[in-house]
Write a protein that holds these residues in place. Structure first.
Motif, PDB file in Angstrom:
ATOM      1  N   ALA A 107       0.813  -1.218   0.000  1.00  9.12           N
ATOM      2  CA  ALA A 107       0.000   0.000   0.000  1.00  9.12           C
ATOM      3  C   ALA A 107       0.847   1.268   0.000  1.00  9.12           C
ATOM      4  N   ASP A 108       2.070   1.187   0.461  1.00  5.55           N
ATOM      5  CA  ASP A 108       2.951   2.355   0.535  1.00  5.55           C
ATOM      6  C   ASP A 108       4.043   2.215  -0.527  1.00  5.55           C
ATOM      7  N   HIS A 109       3.869   2.902  -1.640  1.00  7.47           N
ATOM      8  CA  HIS A 109       4.818   2.764  -2.748  1.00  7.47           C
ATOM      9  C   HIS A 109       6.197   3.312  -2.422  1.00  7.47           C
ATOM     10  N   ALA A 110       6.295   4.159  -1.408  1.00  3.11           N
ATOM     11  CA  ALA A 110       7.573   4.782  -1.072  1.00  3.11           C
ATOM     12  C   ALA A 110       8.500   3.861  -0.282  1.00  3.11           C
ATOM     13  N   ASN A 111       8.001   2.727   0.208  1.00  4.92           N
ATOM     14  CA  ASN A 111       8.845   1.883   1.058  1.00  4.92           C
ATOM     15  C   ASN A 111       9.764   0.939   0.282  1.00  4.92           C
ATOM     16  N   GLY A 112       9.567   0.793  -1.005  1.00  2.42           N
ATOM     17  CA  GLY A 112      10.457  -0.016  -1.836  1.00  2.42           C
ATOM     18  C   GLY A 112      10.102  -1.489  -1.922  1.00  2.42           C
ATOM     19  N   ALA A 113       9.105  -1.957  -1.177  1.00  2.00           N
ATOM     20  CA  ALA A 113       8.754  -3.381  -1.202  1.00  2.00           C
ATOM     21  C   ALA A 113       8.264  -3.809  -2.581  1.00  2.00           C
ATOM     22  N   ALA A 114       7.428  -2.990  -3.198  1.00  7.78           N
ATOM     23  CA  ALA A 114       6.907  -3.335  -4.526  1.00  7.78           C
ATOM     24  C   ALA A 114       8.035  -3.415  -5.548  1.00  7.78           C
ATOM     25  N   LYS A 115       9.009  -2.527  -5.440  1.00  8.21           N
ATOM     26  CA  LYS A 115      10.150  -2.545  -6.364  1.00  8.21           C
ATOM     27  C   LYS A 115      10.972  -3.821  -6.189  1.00  8.21           C
TER      28      LYS A 115
END
Length: 177
Positions: free
Chosen positions: A145-153
């Motif tokens: 849910a938080d794109h800024a945390n880098g998990a999705a990347k």
């Protein structure tokens, strides 16, 4: 805070905390929370195709293993001998500070470590996402849910189909009759 967590979700957070302590980090970050989720796998999501080794390769967990290996020391063997049972989720607690409400800290027999902003946000999203217990899917949803945390990347870099994973995590759980 851990009272609402399923056993698997607790184990994932504890695993992440132990990794942060082992790496000498000052806070538990979202990347280590993702690593904890990948190692414990507290869910059965077919679209979560990342292996723990793939995620670990993209997360800075320190290089103590190779340094100690040059001296003939197997860090995993040392941990098995000295930490037996200390990673049990029942021995760990996740608490919010009463004086500083944005500070959440993981306490356990191996030490204490505050959650960094993005990891705290992931935990809070997981807690408020759906009624009921906090599951591994909830932790993953909090990370996504938080794109800024880098998990999705990190997940995209290891070949996870992000769109399929989001669709699968968002689906409501099927109830058996």
């Amino acid at each position: 805070m851990f009272a609402r967590f399923t056993e698997g979700a607790r184990r994932a957070v504890v695993k992440a905390g132990i990794s942060a302590l082992d790496a000498g980090r000052s806070a538990l970050d979202a990347d280590l929370l993702l690593l904890g989720v990948a190692e414990v796998r507290p869910f059965s999501l077919s679209s979560f195709t990342a292996s723990a080794a793939d995620v670990r390769a993209r997360v800075d967990v320190g290089d103590t293993r190779s340094l100690l290996a040059t001296f003939g020391i197997d860090l995993d063997a040392v941990h098995r001998r000295t930490r037996t049972g200390l990673d049990a989720p029942g021995l760990w607690h996740l608490r919010r500070s009463r004086l500083r409400p944005l500070r959440v800290t993981l306490y356990g027999p191996l030490g204490e470590i505050p959650l960094a902003m993005h990891a705290r946000k992931a935990i809070e999203v997981a807690m408020w996402w759906r009624p009921g217990p906090v599951t591994g899917e909830g932790l993953l949803w909090g990370l996504l849910a938080d794109h800024a945390n880098g998990a999705a990347k990190i997940l995209r870099d290891v070949g996870v189909d992000h769109s399929a994973l989001v669709r699968e995590v968002r689906m409501p759980a099927r109830r058996s009759a």
